[in-house]
Design a protein around this motif. Structure first.
Motif: not given
Length: 400
Positions: A30-35, A37-39, A44-46
């Motif tokens: 779950f933590q890997a998936l969150a990382v 998604l954050g990347l 996208f924002a950049g």
């Protein structure tokens, strides 16, 4: 050697097989998936912030444009003396015209009319978008705008004088006169045709810029010797609940925007002697927005007719400042559209003409209005009053 719990519980004489310890990740799935998604969100924002494409994120349509295959056929020869059509005009004839249906609400009766407006969209920068040239229109009194041909003064000639209907002005100067303007035409071909054919030529007809073919109807009116006006849609107090139609002049727009809309209306057909307001109770009382419109109309050699429904209209003073022909309706003939009330309004109009020398009435093209006006006109001259076109009444008022 230290013994484990497994060693103590194992059967005697047998060796225990030690299970290898599994490798464990320092983080959960779950933590890997969150990382991840954050990347993705950071990337996208950049891209959105630093990308310089002004259309980024907008829907895009790609259209393939194919040239027509060459043909060996030659176009038919033009008649002798005929001018060659321009490439733009040929393309215009080949392309289907864009049509829009709008609902227009009559300010006096509240009736709704679905109107089909043909021609190119008003925001397209093409001067060829206007309807074709009307018969009897002097080409010298037209100039090209981005919307089409619009009136202009040329060689001392003005649309007001050239398109005014014929009248015995010497006779009109010696007796009381009445002018009748029937407005709201062009919306509904049947009622427009009734007004054109059933009312005498001395009745002035005012057309809105809407309808499927305003040029054809206006041309038919002029063929029956009616002089015509163009009604300019203007903002009423309850806009947009009460909407005059597309390209309405608004108090919230800058002068340049209203003038551009004004040119669009002027281009819908030609051959009119002047303009009139179509609704516009809020617009006609606002000096800052009315002034550029009246000034431009005067510069283009047009008269101005005020329907008289806004008591505080600034049109009279603005027209006087421009020395342009002007008239204001004294009586709204069918404000109450019954035979009794229409007859009463026409009698009032007679009284004003005898009292002041000139009186002007405004009516719509309701069947009852056309019927009662036609009957009244037949007896008018026996009452010592002359029916004249609006332009004649304007000139008589101006001369005192």
């Amino acid at each position: 050697m230290a013994e484990t719990a497994d060693d103590l519980s194992a059967p005697l004489g047998q060796k225990t097989v030690r299970r290898k310890r599994r490798f464990r990740l320092p983080f959960t799935g779950f933590q890997a998936l969150a990382v991840l998604l954050g990347l993705f969100l950071a990337t996208f924002a950049g891209f959105a912030v630093f990308n310089e494409n002004p259309l980024g994120g907008e829907p895009v349509t790609r259209i393939a444009i194919r040239q027509a295959a060459p043909t060996d056929e030659k176009p038919a020869a033009a008649p002798a003396g005929a001018s060659e059509p321009s490439a733009k005009s040929v393309a215009k004839q080949a392309a289907p015209s864009e049509q829009r249906t709008v609902t227009i609400i009559d300010g006096s009766s509240g009736a709704r009319h679905d109107v089909t407006i043909s021609g190119d969209a008003p925001d397209k920068a093409e001067a060829d978008a206007a309807p074709g040239m009307m018969a009897g229109v002097d080409p010298r009194l037209l100039e090209k705008s981005r919307h089409g041909m619009i009136p202009v003064v040329s060689d001392g000639l003005k649309p007001f004088t050239v398109y005014a209907a014929d009248a015995d002005r010497a006779k009109a100067a010696k007796m009381p006169v009445v002018a009748i303007v029937v407005g709201g035409l062009g919306i509904g071909a049947a009622k427009t045709a009734d007004a054109i054919m059933k009312l005498p030529p001395a009745v002035t007809l005012a057309f809105t810029p809407y309808g499927s073919d305003p040029t054809k109807l206006a041309e038919r009116a002029r063929a029956q010797r009616h002089e015509i006006l163009l009604q300019i849609p203007m903002e009423p107090f309850d806009y947009p609940d009460n909407d005059p139609g597309p390209q309405t002049l608004l108090t919230t727009l800058a002068p340049e925007q209203n003038l551009d809309r004004f040119y669009w209306h002027l281009s819908r057909f030609q051959g009119y002697a002047g303009i009139a307001n179509f609704m516009g109770a809020r617009f006609v009382v606002t000096d800052t927005v009315m002034q550029p419109i009246v000034r431009e109309a005067a510069k283009r050699g047009l008269g101005y007719f005020d329907d008289g429904l806004a008591p505080r209209s600034v049109a009279p003073s603005l027209a006087a400042a421009q020395a342009m022909p002007f008239a204001k309706a004294d009586v709204s003939i069918d404000a109450v559209p019954t035979a009794v009330e229409i007859d009463r309004a026409l009698t009032k109009l007679e009284g004003l003409a005898k009292e002041r020398g000139v009186a002007v009435g405004m009516a719509s093209a309701l069947p009852i209005s056309i019927e009662r006006i036609s009957v009244w006109i037949k007896a008018l001259e026996s009452h010592g009053i002359m029916l004249v076109p609006l332009t004649t009444a304007m000139l008589k008022s101006k001369s005192g």
